[in-house]
Design an enzyme around this catalytic site. Structure first.
Site, PDB file in Angstrom:
ATOM      1  N   LYS A   1       1.025 -32.015  51.707  1.00 34.76           N
ATOM      2  CA  LYS A   1       1.686 -33.082  52.454  1.00 34.76           C
ATOM      3  C   LYS A   1       3.163 -32.725  52.536  1.00 34.76           C
ATOM      4  CE  LYS A   1       1.402 -36.086  48.333  1.00 34.76           C
ATOM      5  NZ  LYS A   1       0.274 -35.464  47.618  1.00 34.76           N
TER       6      LYS A   1
ATOM      7  N   ARG B   1       0.543 -33.238  34.327  1.00 35.04           N
ATOM      8  CA  ARG B   1       1.765 -34.019  34.206  1.00 35.04           C
ATOM      9  C   ARG B   1       1.803 -34.693  32.840  1.00 35.04           C
ATOM     10  NH1 ARG B   1       2.030 -36.973  40.178  1.00 35.04           N
ATOM     11  NH2 ARG B   1       1.875 -35.037  41.391  1.00 35.04           N
TER      12      ARG B   1
ATOM     13  N   ASP C   1       9.559 -34.094  44.876  1.00 37.37           N
ATOM     14  CA  ASP C   1       9.329 -32.708  45.282  1.00 37.37           C
ATOM     15  C   ASP C   1       9.231 -32.532  46.789  1.00 37.37           C
ATOM     16  OD1 ASP C   1       6.862 -34.067  45.352  1.00 37.37           O
ATOM     17  OD2 ASP C   1       5.734 -32.225  45.066  1.00 37.37           O
TER      18      ASP C   1
ATOM     19  N   SER D   1      -0.606 -43.083  49.732  1.00 35.35           N
ATOM     20  CA  SER D   1       0.491 -42.960  48.775  1.00 35.35           C
ATOM     21  C   SER D   1       1.691 -42.246  49.391  1.00 35.35           C
ATOM     22  CB  SER D   1       0.013 -42.240  47.515  1.00 35.35           C
ATOM     23  OG  SER D   1      -0.594 -41.000  47.843  1.00 35.35           O
TER      24      SER D   1
ATOM     25  N   ASP E   1      10.430 -37.971  48.376  1.00 35.47           N
ATOM     26  CA  ASP E   1      10.283 -38.149  46.935  1.00 35.47           C
ATOM     27  C   ASP E   1      10.794 -36.957  46.130  1.00 35.47           C
ATOM     28  OD1 ASP E   1       8.235 -36.351  47.658  1.00 35.47           O
ATOM     29  OD2 ASP E   1       6.969 -37.014  46.005  1.00 35.47           O
TER      30      ASP E   1
ATOM     31  N   LYS F   1       1.630 -27.085  38.514  1.00 34.99           N
ATOM     32  CA  LYS F   1       0.342 -26.874  39.170  1.00 34.99           C
ATOM     33  C   LYS F   1       0.327 -25.514  39.838  1.00 34.99           C
ATOM     34  CE  LYS F   1       1.186 -28.900  43.772  1.00 34.99           C
ATOM     35  NZ  LYS F   1       0.649 -29.841  44.780  1.00 34.99           N
TER      36      LYS F   1
ATOM     37  N   ASP G   1       7.230 -33.970  49.119  1.00 38.64           N
ATOM     38  CA  ASP G   1       5.971 -33.983  49.863  1.00 38.64           C
ATOM     39  C   ASP G   1       5.573 -35.377  50.348  1.00 38.64           C
ATOM     40  OD1 ASP G   1       5.209 -35.100  47.446  1.00 38.64           O
ATOM     41  OD2 ASP G   1       3.487 -33.784  47.114  1.00 38.64           O
ATOM     42  N   ARG G   2       6.331 -36.419  49.980  1.00 37.13           N
ATOM     43  CA  ARG G   2       6.015 -37.775  50.424  1.00 37.13           C
ATOM     44  C   ARG G   2       7.105 -38.292  51.343  1.00 37.13           C
ATOM     45  NH1 ARG G   2       2.418 -40.642  45.970  1.00 37.13           N
ATOM     46  NH2 ARG G   2       1.709 -38.795  44.849  1.00 37.13           N
TER      47      ARG G   2
ATOM     48  N   SER H   1       6.187 -34.731  40.953  1.00 31.16           N
ATOM     49  CA  SER H   1       6.208 -35.438  42.235  1.00 31.16           C
ATOM     50  C   SER H   1       7.128 -36.652  42.206  1.00 31.16           C
ATOM     51  CB  SER H   1       4.784 -35.820  42.636  1.00 31.16           C
ATOM     52  OG  SER H   1       4.741 -36.319  43.948  1.00 31.16           O
ATOM     53  N   HIS H   2       6.561 -37.832  42.394  1.00 28.47           N
ATOM     54  CA  HIS H   2       7.336 -39.061  42.514  1.00 28.47           C
ATOM     55  C   HIS H   2       7.591 -39.725  41.164  1.00 28.47           C
ATOM     56  CE1 HIS H   2       3.122 -39.972  42.404  1.00 28.47           C
ATOM     57  NE2 HIS H   2       3.361 -41.259  42.161  1.00 28.47           N
TER      58      HIS H   2
END
Length: 549
Positions: A382, A27, A285, A371, A283, A131, A287-288, A118-119
């Protein structure tokens, strides 16, 4: 023009020294990825580090943040140059991280490339990330990420199909050809939505939604289309149930991190007199997740514990679960549940890649991180929307509210008061000095009393994978107290500017104790103890954390 006859270009360039993957891939700022050769050299390192991709099929998807489309097209040209047979791409270059994991598993693909930070914030001045996920659908383990990094440091160039070979229309479903590479553009939502219908009782959930309502904040990120298809089209939620549901490259100029500090619109709505029965957010992508009841935000640690305790009420887990795993900084609430249920529990370093072996070996069914990440063995990532649907199904089958479920859970298992204090964008030298100073003092802190807190154990978390024996060192500094409390200090691996120090605070109260305190009030003494012992504010020059969750 016979594009298959076109020769691959070999572009010579120097290696970039800053391409070590963090907790979940590489990132950096968008502007760094836009530098000539930067993305391409890392993609070359992926292809070389993973090895044996010629003739294989892989997935490609991203969260739609700024630079997603351009990066997708570069990767496709490089895939063609490396003899990859087929790339399955989400329409528009879009696909949530858990959906990519599901696609890899369902199609039996060799792996996949995910474009996401991600977030982290998006937009031209925001962050970008990349990734590689392996054949089980999960993030590449450290052995592979280290091989990728090692290759990135010795690289002298990369192979790519020339632009004159043509391009791919990412918005046109079906098969296309690029220099002999088959590119399949697919609906990014359909397969994932079908999997969710197999795991959850949609009929019951549909009835509950009609009576109680919900509010889902997609944060202008990738889960917007997924929530539209599943919550609205398949479960009958009203249009007003979804907010910020259109993905935008800059996430609507907001921070796509589903926590009380950033999901302000959702939190305000859930604290009104006419709040719906369930609030939730995901979030960048997908996954959260964050779960919210009327005037109550559920901590991720409590969420994992509640899911573990009630998994058999959900159709996909009705036969029971093998065990539960959590990242080390996550509270030990799930451990207490596992002990009472007689199932295994595991403590791993931060990073979903550490759950993969446990899931593949059948040791655990549920996993979670503090997280705002929760998941199960249905994929190897996740999964934000999955967690929301789990809670929706739980509410529907019990007929209880979110506050009722939490209150009953605490009365049965006790409560782990928990909070995370983030000190963001600290000067890296100062952050490293704070961590190094505490690490040096660990032997002296053993069995030391500090006011009302006696330190029972002080260590630097070391993890040995029970499946393959691999060892991960220096995964976070722990101070464990005799009364069940904990302090954990670690440097985050997901930021892109300076360093982020995370301080985790945990205090346990048994079932017959005080269970209804505000977490920050309950942890005030421990926070003061942490400053006395660690001295983050003194060492960083900060007066307070930037974010408290």
């Amino acid at each position: 023009m016979n594009v298959t006859a076109l020769r691959t270009e070999r572009v010579s360039c120097a290696a970039f020294s800053d391409q070590r993957p963090g907790t979940s891939g590489l990132r950096k700022k968008v502007t760094q990825f836009q530098k000539p050769h930067y993305l391409a050299t890392f993609v070359q390192a992926i292809f070389d580090g993973v090895g044996d991709l010629k003739g294989s099929a892989i997935a490609l998807g991203g969260d739609g943040r700024f630079f997603n489309r351009e990066a997708s097209l570069i990767i496709l040209r490089m895939a063609a140059a490396h003899g990859i047979a087929r790339v399955v791409v989400g329409r528009g270059g879009l696909m949530s991280t858990p959906a990519v994991s599901n696609l890899i598993r369902q199609r039996g693909l060799k792996g996949g490339i995910i474009l996401s930070a991600s977030h982290n914030p998006g937009g031209p001045e925001g962050d970008f990330g990349i990734k590689y996920n392996i054949a089980n659908g999960g993030p590449a383990p450290e052995s592979i990420t280290e091989a990728i990094f090692a290759r990135s440091q010795s690289i002298t160039g990369y192979d790519i199909l020339p632009e004159v070979a043509g391009s791919i229309d990412l918005d046109r479903p079906g098969l296309q050809n690029l220099g002999g590479l088959e590119v399949e553009i697919v609906d990014p939502v359909a397969d994932y939505a079908t999997l969710m219908e197999k795991l959850f009782d949609f009929d019951r959930m549909r009835s509950w939604l009609k009576a109680n309502g919900m509010l889902f904040d997609a944060m202008h990120a990738i889960t917007g289309p997924y929530a539209t298809e599943i919550l609205r089209n398949r479960l009958g939620a009203s249009p007003a149930s979804l907010i910020n549901a259109i993905p935008k490259p800059d996430f609507g100029n907001h921070h796509p991190d589903p926590n009380p500090a950033h999901a302000e619109e959702l939190m305000a709505a859930m604290w009104t007199a006419n709040a719906p029965g369930l609030g939730a957010a995901s979030d960048g992508d997908g996954d959260r997740n964050m779960i919210v009841g009327p005037k109550l935000a559920v901590s991720p640690s409590d969420s994992l514990a509640v899911m573990t305790a009630n998994a058999t009420l959900i159709p996909g887990y009705a036969r029971g679960i093998a065990g539960v795993a959590r990242s080390m900084p996550t509270s030990r609430a799930a451990d207490v549940v596992a002990a009472e249920l007689g199932i295994a529990s595991y403590e791993t370093p931060t990073g979903w890649k550490f759950f993969g072996n446990l899931l593949d070996a059948g040791r655990v069914t549920l996993c979670g991180e503090e997280s705002y990440g929760t998941g199960s063995d249905h994929v190897r990532e996740k999964d934000g929307l999955w967690a929301v649907l789990f809670w929706l199904n739980l509410l529907a089958v019990t007929g209880k509210s979110v506050p009722q479920i939490l209150a009953e859970h605490w009365r049965r298992f006790g409560r782990h008061y928990y909070s995370r204090h983030d000190y963001e964008a600290i000067d890296s030298d100062k952050a490293n000095a704070i961590v190094a100073a505490l690490r040096q003092r660990l032997p002296d802190l053993q069995a030391r009393g500090h006011k009302d807190w006696r330190i029972e154990e002080a260590d630097d978390f070391r993890y040995q994978d029970p499946i393959d024996g691999s060892v991960s060192e220096k995964q976070g500094l722990r101070l464990i107290f005799s009364n069940g409390g904990r302090l954990v200090l670690r440097l985050s691996g997901t930021g892109t500017v300076g360093a982020t120090l995370r301080l985790y605070l945990e205090r346990f109260e048994p079932r017959n104790s005080v269970l209804d305190l505000d977490p920050q009030a309950a942890l005030a003494d421990l926070a003061a103890c942490a400053e006395d012992i660690i001295g983050i504010r003194k060492g960083s020059g900060r007066n307070a954390p930037d974010v408290i969750t």
